[in-house]
Design a protein around this motif. Structure first.
Motif, mmCIF file in Angstrom:
data_model
loop_
_atom_site.group_PDB
_atom_site.id
_atom_site.type_symbol
_atom_site.label_atom_id
_atom_site.label_comp_id
_atom_site.label_asym_id
_atom_site.label_seq_id
_atom_site.Cartn_x
_atom_site.Cartn_y
_atom_site.Cartn_z
ATOM 1 N N ALA A 133 0.835 -1.207 0.000
ATOM 2 C CA ALA A 133 0.000 0.000 0.000
ATOM 3 C C ALA A 133 0.863 1.248 0.000
ATOM 4 N N ILE A 134 1.922 1.208 0.772
ATOM 5 C CA ILE A 134 2.799 2.382 0.856
ATOM 6 C C ILE A 134 3.485 2.614 -0.481
ATOM 7 N N ILE A 135 3.936 1.516 -1.093
ATOM 8 C CA ILE A 135 4.602 1.669 -2.386
ATOM 9 C C ILE A 135 3.630 2.293 -3.379
ATOM 10 N N LYS A 136 2.418 1.778 -3.326
ATOM 11 C CA LYS A 136 1.406 2.314 -4.244
ATOM 12 C C LYS A 136 1.195 3.813 -4.027
ATOM 13 N N ALA A 137 1.141 4.197 -2.762
ATOM 14 C CA ALA A 137 0.863 5.599 -2.462
ATOM 15 C C ALA A 137 2.046 6.495 -2.790
ATOM 16 N N LEU A 138 3.258 6.054 -2.456
ATOM 17 C CA LEU A 138 4.422 6.937 -2.589
ATOM 18 C C LEU A 138 5.087 6.846 -3.953
ATOM 19 N N ASP A 139 5.293 5.614 -4.400
ATOM 20 C CA ASP A 139 6.165 5.452 -5.558
ATOM 21 C C ASP A 139 5.414 5.411 -6.885
ATOM 22 N N ALA A 140 4.103 5.248 -6.806
ATOM 23 C CA ALA A 140 3.327 5.147 -8.033
ATOM 24 C C ALA A 140 3.945 4.154 -8.998
ATOM 25 N N PRO A 141 3.940 2.902 -8.584
ATOM 26 C CA PRO A 141 4.618 1.874 -9.385
ATOM 27 C C PRO A 141 3.997 1.744 -10.770
ATOM 28 N N GLU A 142 4.810 1.167 -11.629
ATOM 29 C CA GLU A 142 4.303 1.000 -12.997
ATOM 30 C C GLU A 142 3.110 0.051 -12.995
ATOM 31 N N ASP A 143 2.289 0.246 -13.957
ATOM 32 C CA ASP A 143 1.009 -0.464 -13.973
ATOM 33 C C ASP A 143 1.142 -1.971 -14.044
ATOM 34 N N ASP A 144 2.096 -2.432 -14.876
ATOM 35 C CA ASP A 144 2.186 -3.883 -15.040
ATOM 36 C C ASP A 144 2.582 -4.577 -13.748
ATOM 37 N N ILE A 145 3.540 -3.916 -13.042
ATOM 38 C CA ILE A 145 3.947 -4.512 -11.768
ATOM 39 C C ILE A 145 2.788 -4.455 -10.784
ATOM 40 N N TRP A 146 2.108 -3.339 -10.774
ATOM 41 C CA TRP A 146 0.994 -3.191 -9.846
ATOM 42 C C TRP A 146 -0.101 -4.197 -10.158
ATOM 43 N N ASP A 147 -0.253 -4.459 -11.425
ATOM 44 C CA ASP A 147 -1.234 -5.473 -11.822
ATOM 45 C C ASP A 147 -0.878 -6.837 -11.287
ATOM 46 N N GLN A 148 0.457 -7.105 -11.357
ATOM 47 C CA GLN A 148 0.914 -8.368 -10.779
ATOM 48 C C GLN A 148 0.506 -8.450 -9.318
ATOM 49 N N TRP A 149 0.739 -7.346 -8.632
ATOM 50 C CA TRP A 149 0.406 -7.305 -7.205
ATOM 51 C C TRP A 149 -1.076 -7.541 -6.989
ATOM 52 N N LEU A 150 -1.876 -6.876 -7.819
ATOM 53 C CA LEU A 150 -3.319 -7.021 -7.645
ATOM 54 C C LEU A 150 -3.748 -8.466 -7.855
ATOM 55 N N THR A 151 -3.109 -9.103 -8.809
ATOM 56 C CA THR A 151 -3.435 -10.494 -9.090
ATOM 57 C C THR A 151 -3.157 -11.365 -7.870
ATOM 58 N N VAL A 152 -1.954 -11.146 -7.371
ATOM 59 C CA VAL A 152 -1.551 -11.937 -6.198
ATOM 60 C C VAL A 152 -2.469 -11.636 -5.020
ATOM 61 N N TYR A 153 -2.755 -10.336 -4.890
ATOM 62 C CA TYR A 153 -3.587 -9.949 -3.762
ATOM 63 C C TYR A 153 -4.981 -10.556 -3.857
ATOM 64 N N ASP A 154 -5.503 -10.568 -5.083
ATOM 65 C CA ASP A 154 -6.819 -11.161 -5.250
ATOM 66 C C ASP A 154 -6.841 -12.595 -4.790
ATOM 67 N N ARG A 155 -5.812 -13.294 -5.203
ATOM 68 C CA ARG A 155 -5.741 -14.697 -4.790
ATOM 69 C C ARG A 155 -5.636 -14.812 -3.285
ATOM 70 N N PHE A 156 -4.821 -13.937 -2.736
ATOM 71 C CA PHE A 156 -4.640 -13.969 -1.287
ATOM 72 C C PHE A 156 -5.952 -13.689 -0.579
ATOM 73 N N PHE A 157 -6.652 -12.666 -1.081
ATOM 74 C CA PHE A 157 -7.897 -12.289 -0.428
ATOM 75 C C PHE A 157 -8.905 -13.425 -0.471
ATOM 76 N N ASP A 158 -8.920 -14.038 -1.610
ATOM 77 C CA ASP A 158 -9.843 -15.158 -1.732
ATOM 78 C C ASP A 158 -9.535 -16.243 -0.723
ATOM 79 N N MET A 159 -8.257 -16.474 -0.542
ATOM 80 C CA MET A 159 -7.852 -17.537 0.367
ATOM 81 C C MET A 159 -8.136 -17.172 1.812
#
Lengths: 883, 98
Positions: free
Chosen positions: A771-797
């Motif tokens: 979350a902090i990286i997202k807020a401060l560093d404004a990561p590139e979209d593709d990497i952030w997408d990777q994160w979202l993917t992983v997070y989705d899986r995590f959330f589901d679990m």
């Protein structure tokens, strides 16, 4: 011939050629008396002797006698008797020239048989002024001397004197001397006891009956043959003088002198008178005289060194004292006569005779430089008659005081025996040794390596640093000790030293010296043992730091090595073995400590201009650091292959399961690089569900308080490990965070992890970082997408367990971390996920808010804050719920 | 020297010294030396009724050899540091030539 110009008369009749110096004046009556005492027939013997005398004595070579003193050390023994009558030196010196001349002359003229003391005497007189009065004490034979006297007395043949003496000693005590001395001494010399004799006797030992010349001479002159023999031997006997005591001799000498001098005065005075009366006349005495001469000759040889010193002064004194005696005699003629005839009257009048000699002694003693300070009575009484006039009590007092003083002097002497034995250098040496011991007891102050001194007092030093007390140089306290000690000593000495001149400089020198001593002590390797040559054992030293070992059991290194070698493979095999683990941990710690020490030694990085040595040092330091780091890494066993589905825990996880291991983590993280940290983090996350802290917490999921052990472990983990991991994660880039979360999804049983505080905290850590990286560093979209993917899986679990993650009741109030986790989850979630999140925990939110209303404001606000954390993460606020 | 070093840090803390004759004395540690002799100030015997003769004693010097235990104030002990100090001590002992 005699010094005073007396005509010895009878003496020389028989042997005109043998003129005697005054020093050797023969006593014709001595031999008579002796023989009489023994019960021999003097006349016959003397005649026999004369007839049989072959003159061998005359043939004795006398020429080389000059060096007798050198050869036999006569000079020393000569000084002994001298020391006792030094006080006459003044008067003696007046006539010393004459004495010397006479002595020398005598020496030259003397035929072989006349061995006199005179020859050696003159030079000795010079030494007299230096007498301190203690000479006798320095002489080892001093005490034996006294014994000799006693024995003589005891065995003394003359019965009358013996008995008398016994009585006397009983009655008279200290001052017993006079009458007894007179009687005994007088016997052989047929003269009143002279002052000299009294002195000699007194000196010998106040309490002992004065030695009598007669008994002493007795054994020596049993028969003419014996005498002859002695005479012949005389030169050879010269060794004896040293061993023989001077005192007897000094007694003998006076006799001779007395004889020489006193032949003139009426013979009545002398006790010898008795004998003379018994003898027909002095006439026959020239045989006796002969014998006496022999005696004299012999005596001098025995005590050859002494005569001159003893004799002249005595003579002089005689001159001085004669009047006294005369007056005394006049004053108290009665006692005198009694004295002269001890046999008859001694017993009756014993007390009386005591008096006169005592004063004499006093008189003589007074001047003794060494023996006394001026003491009252001493000064007052100058004359024998004075004490005579004293009342009995005073006299006793006086004698007592005298005895006391003598005792004291003797004691002082004994005490001062060791004076001057040690030179200042010796004392310094001892001081050094003592200080050295002191230093080693407190640690080596100037240890080249500060760490060494630090290790001695590690806890104290570091503790003080930690406590932020005035920071001290690691070596400071120890050297402080030394300084303190020195300062104190110096202060004390300074106090004294101020009284003396140069005290301060002495103190300074002392200090410097101690400094040097300490330096020397550290420079020299200390011997733990001292092996004295020829001794059977070793002497081992000890100090407080290294006590002397009472048991010295030698380890057999070879077997020890063997054991280790055989054990090593074993240990490697069973790394899970508790003991092995603990050993690993200790190894890690020791490496850690080395690394920390090593860090202390780091110097500022060398610049291009710094000298080669500094550069070299930096390179070496780097090398060592790498080595240690490598060692630490291997000790940690982080890189051991992960055996999936294995019953055996990974060594590193086992390592973390021990409190010690947990505690080491922060320190380990300080000494490893980023990759190693990442590796450790990865390892922890991969094994998250098997971490002891998670398993332990899992065992009693619903209990408000975990069992104390588990609780402690969890707390420790949270305090020690999590911060380390967190410090790394807060710096980690997004891709690593994604990888972490991926690992959690793939490898970890979330059901277990999500129910534990440690698990939740780690998850929180990861999620919040994203979350902090997202807020401060404004990561590139593709990497952030990777994160979202992983997070989705995590959330589901994780969603199924959300209802269970609050495993403590609302009332416990220990759910802050849960809210944090929820907040972290919510902040990264999309609106739909947030909706699900709210649904899952809605009840808990309401419960908490409800409960917070019943709580004190402080706690209530805290609870609400916790909830609000989550609510705000998903864009809500608790105030909305209240409303 | 470990214990000496350690006790030095406890100076001015309150400790309870249990002696080998079962007397426990509580007091402020004033000083300690290399023999672990202990000086206590403002002392109080724990079982004062049992040892009335000590009730008027204000300070004591205890010979190190008669001490059975010293009860430490836990807050004043840095266990991690103590552990390390112990390790150092052990290491230095081991490295010393026998």
């Amino acid at each position: 011939m005699s010094f005073f110009g007396f005509d010895p008369g009878p003496k020389n009749r028989g042997h005109p050629s043998q003129g005697l110096g005054f020093g050797t004046a023969p006593d014709p009556f001595a031999s008579i008396s002796q023989k009489r005492e023994i019960g021999q027939d003097d006349d016959d013997e003397s005649i026999d002797f004369d007839d049989t005398y072959d003159g061998l004595g005359d043939q004795l070579e006398e020429a080389d006698d000059d060096f007798n003193d050198d050869t036999f050390g006569g000079g020393e023994s000569a000084t002994k008797p001298v020391g006792k009558d030094f006080d006459f030196y003044g008067s003696t010196s007046q006539v010393s020239n004459a004495i010397n001349e006479e002595a020398i002359q005598h020496n030259r003229q003397q035929p072989a048989s006349k061995i006199t003391a005179a020859p050696s005497s003159p030079p000795k007189q010079a030494s007299k002024p230096f007498k301190t009065g203690y000479e006798a004490y320095k002489n080892p034979s001093y005490i034996p001397e006294l014994q000799v006297d006693a024995s003589l007395w005891g065995t003394g043949p003359p019965k009358p004197s013996n008995d008398y003496g016994a009585q006397q000693s009983q009655q008279g005590g200290y001052g017993a001397g006079p009458s007894q001395q007179r009687s005994s001494v007088g016997a052989p010399s047929k003269k009143m006891m002279s002052l000299e004799e009294v002195e000699a006797a007194m000196r010998a030992q106040p309490k002992k009956p004065s030695p009598i010349p007669a008994p002493q001479q007795q054994p020596q002159a049993p028969s003419p043959f014996g005498m002859l023999q002695m005479q012949q031997q005389a030169p050879m006997i010269t060794r004896a003088p040293q061993q023989q005591d001077p005192i007897p001799y000094s007694h003998a000498m006076p006799q001779q002198n007395i004889q020489g001098q006193q032949v003139v005065p009426p013979p009545d005075f002398s006790s010898g008178q008795i004998r003379i009366q018994q003898r027909p006349a002095q006439q026959p005495s020239h045989h006796k005289h002969r014998s006496s001469q022999i005696m004299q000759a012999e005596l001098p040889t025995q005590a050859s060194p002494t005569p001159q010193t003893a004799a002249p002064p005595q003579i002089l004194q005689r001159g001085q004292n004669m009047p006294h005696q005369a007056s005394e005699a006049h004053v108290s003629p009665q006692p005198r006569q009694i004295l002269q005839n001890p046999n008859r009257h001694s017993g009756q009048l014993a007390p009386r005779p005591n008096e006169p000699p005592v004063p004499v002694q006093m008189q003589q003693r007074g001047p003794l430089p060494g023996q006394n300070g001026p003491q009252g009575p001493m000064q007052i009484i100058h004359h024998p008659s004075m004490i005579m006039n004293l009342p009995e009590e005073e006299r006793n007092l006086y004698l007592e005081a005298e005895a006391k003083r003598a005792k004291r002097n003797h004691k002082i002497l004994l005490l001062s025996k060791g004076n001057g034995l040690m030179t200042p250098q010796d004392k310094n040496f001892i001081t050094r040794i003592q200080l050295q011991q002191l230093m080693t007891a407190t640690g080596n102050v100037n240890e080249p390596d500060p760490d060494a001194s630090l290790s001695e007092d590690f806890y104290y030093q570091v503790y003080n640093q930690i406590e932020n007390r005035p920071r001290q140089n690691p070596q400071q306290p120890l050297s402080n000790f030394a300084q303190t000690y020195l300062f104190r000593t110096g202060g004390r000495q300074g106090g004294i030293g101020r009284r003396y001149r140069g005290g301060d400089s002495h103190m300074q020198r002392m200090e410097q010296q101690v400094q040097r001593a300490v330096e020397a002590a550290k420079a020299k390797p200390k011997n733990k043992q001292l092996v004295i040559e020829g001794s059977l054992g070793k002497i081992s030293f000890s100090n407080a730091k290294t006590p002397k070992p009472l048991l010295n059991i030698k380890r057999h290194d070879s077997t020890d090595l063997g054991n280790r070698q055989s054990k090593k493979p074993q240990a490697a095999l069973s790394t899970t073995d508790r003991k092995a683990i603990l050993k690993n941990i200790e190894a890690v710690y020791s490496t850690l400590m080395k690394m920390e020490d090593h860090d202390r030694r780091q110097r500022p990085p060398p610049t291009a201009e710094s000298d080669p040595l500094a550069i070299q040092y930096a390179i070496d330091w780097e090398q060592t650091f790498r080595d240690l780091n490598q060692k630490l890494w291997t000790d940690l066993k982080v890189t051991e292959p992960i055996m999936e589905e294995s019953a055996i825990l990974h060594p590193f996880i086992t390592f973390l399961s021990y409190p010690k291991g947990k505690k080491a983590m922060p320190r380990i993280f300080n000494h490893i690089d980023e990759n190693q940290r990442l590796t450790i983090l990865t390892m922890v996350i991969v094994n998250l569900d098997v971490l002891d802290v998670i398993r332990l917490a899992q065992s009693q999921p619903q209990s408000p308080h975990s069992p104390s052990i588990a609780h402690e472990q969890i707390d420790l983990f949270l305090q020690a490990v999590i911060p380390s991991l967190f410090s790394y994660v807060t710096e980690a880039p997004l891709n690593i965070v994604i990888g972490m979360l991926g690992l959690v999804i793939e490898r970890v049983n979330l059901n277990v992890v999500a129910r534990t505080r440690v698990g939740l905290e780690i998850l929180t850590m990861i999620l919040s970082r994203a979350a902090i990286i997202k807020a401060l560093d404004a990561p590139e979209d593709d990497i952030w997408d990777q994160w979202l993917t992983v997070y989705d899986r995590f959330f589901d679990m994780v969603e199924p367990f959300l209802g269970d993650i609050f495993f403590t009741s609302v009332n416990a109030g220990q759910d802050q971390y849960v809210w944090q986790f929820l907040a972290a989850s919510g902040s990264g979630a999309n609106p739909e996920q947030q909706q699900r999140l709210v649904l899952a925990v809605k009840d808990r939110v309401m419960e908490t808010l409800q409960q917070s209303k019943t709580l004190p404001p402080e706690m209530a606000s805290q609870r609400r804050g916790n909830v609000n954390l989550f609510m705000q993460a998903i864009g809500l606020d608790v105030d909305l719920l209240d409303g | 020297m470990l214990f000496f070093s350690f006790f030095k840090t406890l100076v001015d803390h309150e400790v309870t010294v249990e002696l080998k004759n079962d007397i426990s004395i509580k007091g402020t540690l004033k000083s300690v030396d290399q023999f672990l002799n202990i000086k206590l100030d403002d002392i109080q015997v724990v079982e004062e009724l049992k040892y009335p003769h000590l009730s008027s004693v204000k300070n004591v010097f205890i010979r190190g050899s008669v001490v059975r235990y010293v009860h430490l104030p836990g807050a004043a002990v840095d266990t991690a540091l103590l552990e390390d100090a112990t390790r150092r001590e052990a290491a230095s002992q081991a490295s010393k030539p026998r």
